[in-house]
Design a protein around this motif. Structure first.
Motif, short mmCIF file in Angstrom:
data_model
loop_
_atom_site.label_atom_id
_atom_site.label_comp_id
_atom_site.label_asym_id
_atom_site.label_seq_id
_atom_site.Cartn_x
_atom_site.Cartn_y
_atom_site.Cartn_z
N LEU A 1 0.98 -0.99 0.33
CA LEU A 1 0.17 -0.08 -0.05
C LEU A 1 0.75 1.60 0.13
CD1 LEU A 1 -2.87 -1.53 2.48
CD2 LEU A 1 -2.94 -0.02 0.02
N ASP A 2 2.09 0.97 0.08
CA ASP A 2 2.50 2.47 -0.27
C ASP A 2 3.37 2.59 -1.40
OD1 ASP A 2 4.72 0.02 -0.24
OD2 ASP A 2 5.55 0.42 1.85
N SER A 3 4.15 3.41 -1.56
CA SER A 3 5.18 4.10 -2.68
C SER A 3 5.70 3.33 -3.86
CB SER A 3 6.26 5.33 -1.94
OG SER A 3 5.57 6.16 -1.31
N LEU A 4 6.13 4.04 -4.76
CA LEU A 4 6.46 3.68 -6.39
C LEU A 4 7.79 2.68 -5.71
CD1 LEU A 4 7.53 5.31 -9.03
CD2 LEU A 4 8.64 3.83 -8.30
N GLY A 5 8.60 2.38 -5.16
CA GLY A 5 9.71 1.82 -4.90
C GLY A 5 9.57 0.86 -4.02
N ASP A 6 8.59 0.86 -2.84
CA ASP A 6 8.21 -0.45 -2.39
C ASP A 6 7.59 -1.36 -3.20
OD1 ASP A 6 8.36 1.17 0.26
OD2 ASP A 6 7.61 2.80 -0.87
#
Length: 344
Positions: free
Chosen positions: A9-14
């Motif tokens: 549910l977090d960011s692009l890299g994650d």
């Protein structure tokens, strides 16, 4: 037909670093859906093995969360319930809890849920995987997939990967500088990027400067050192193609660093130690990581540098970056005074 829901549910890299684990889930499922956040959706669209995407902004994950709204939560529960998933695997970073997500999945009727959790999960999890080792995030995620009974398919080495990317054609070799970061504490000074651009172009190296639509002023400043400004000119898929054709990429600890690793281009990583380098450095053997790993900001997870002068990255010189680009990209030798400070 076995239907699996993965959650990140977090960011692009994650999302990108979860890719190998998602391929393991796909190999053991007839259908794999990914529930992601809006900050990670563009990356999710590039991942092999994902058949369907759901998107929702989680108020316990997003760095700029909206207030919790009952209707919004109930809409997500209904959306997941409609998917009739047989099982779900919730992927998180080491500082996040999977339990709020697991609760909503149970409310949606998902009969089996696995996640990493240090907290007591009660009846929320069927597999409570515990994992404390300082290993790269892709390996941490893959360890959860394996604990849940999934393995990579034969011949898959577990590297970062995206769907087929066609490198952008160029008549000359080029290096990419990506000066933007998701948070200021991870940024190498813009003036340093501009000077690195000048040093590289003076030696005859073509430099392309990339960034998002909200980073045009920054990319224009950096490209003023003699580079080609592509700030705001590419979506994520186009950026992947641009990176894939480069001799090397210079970037901070931000999503495009992981995208560069996924397309196989050498990465000069300017890494602020606010998060562990062992976990979050670009997941590739073709890298040089620069920065002071023992700086006072180490492990703080700060978004704005807490130390005057931002010494962990401002101490890295443009000449050091040029030397690292030369080493990785096979360019002409730099000035003899340029030396590297490595983080293994």
């Amino acid at each position: 037909m076995t239907r699996t829901l993965a959650v990140r549910l977090d960011s692009l890299g994650d999302v990108l670093v979860t890719g190998p684990a998602l391929r393991a889930l796909a190999a053991g499922s007839d259908h794999l859906a990914l529930l992601c956040g809006p900050r990670g959706r563009a990356a999710a669209e590039l991942l092999p093995g994902v058949d369907d995407l759901l998107c929702w902004r989680a108020p316990w994950i997003d760095p700029e969360p909206d207030p919790v709204a009952r209707d919004d939560v109930e809409d997500l529960v209904a959306l997941v319930a409609a998917g009739r998933y047989d099982r779900a695997v919730v992927f998180t970073s080491f500082h996040q809890s999977a339990l709020p997500t697991a609760l909503l999945l149970r409310m949606a009727g998902v009969p089996w849920v696995g996640a990493i959790s240090e907290d007591y999960p009660g009846s929320l999890l069927d597999v409570r995987h515990r994992f404390d080792a300082d290993v790269p995030e892709p390996e941490r995620a893959l360890s959860l997939a394996r604990a849940c009974g999934f393995e990579l398919p034969p011949g898959d080495p577990g590297a970062l990967a995206v769907r087929t990317v066609v490198a952008e054609p160029s008549p000359v070799p080029y290096v990419v500088l990506h000066p933007g970061t998701s948070v200021p504490a991870r940024a190498w000074p813009a003036e340093h990027y501009r000077e690195a651009c000048r040093l590289l172009t003076e030696r005859g190296t073509t430099v392309v400067v990339t960034g998002g639509p909200d980073e045009r002023d920054l990319t224009a400043l950096v490209a003023g050192g003699g580079g080609i400004d592509r700030g705001g000119g590419t979506d994520l898929g186009e950026l992947a193609g641009l990176l894939a054709g480069a001799r090397a990429v210079v970037v901070g600890n931000t999503g495009p660093a992981h995208l560069a690793a996924a397309v196989g281009v050498p990465v000069v990583s300017l890494f602020a130690p606010t998060v562990p380098v062992e976990r979050w450095a670009p997941y590739t053997d073709r890298r040089v990581v620069l920065g002071d790993r023992d700086a006072p900001c180490r492990g703080t997870r700060a978004t704005t540098c807490p130390v005057p002068g931002h010494p962990c990255l401002s101490s890295v010189t443009p000449a050091q970056v040029v030397a690292a680009v030369t080493e990785l990209g096979g360019l002409a030798a730099p000035a003899p005074s340029a030396t590297l400070r490595r983080i293994p």
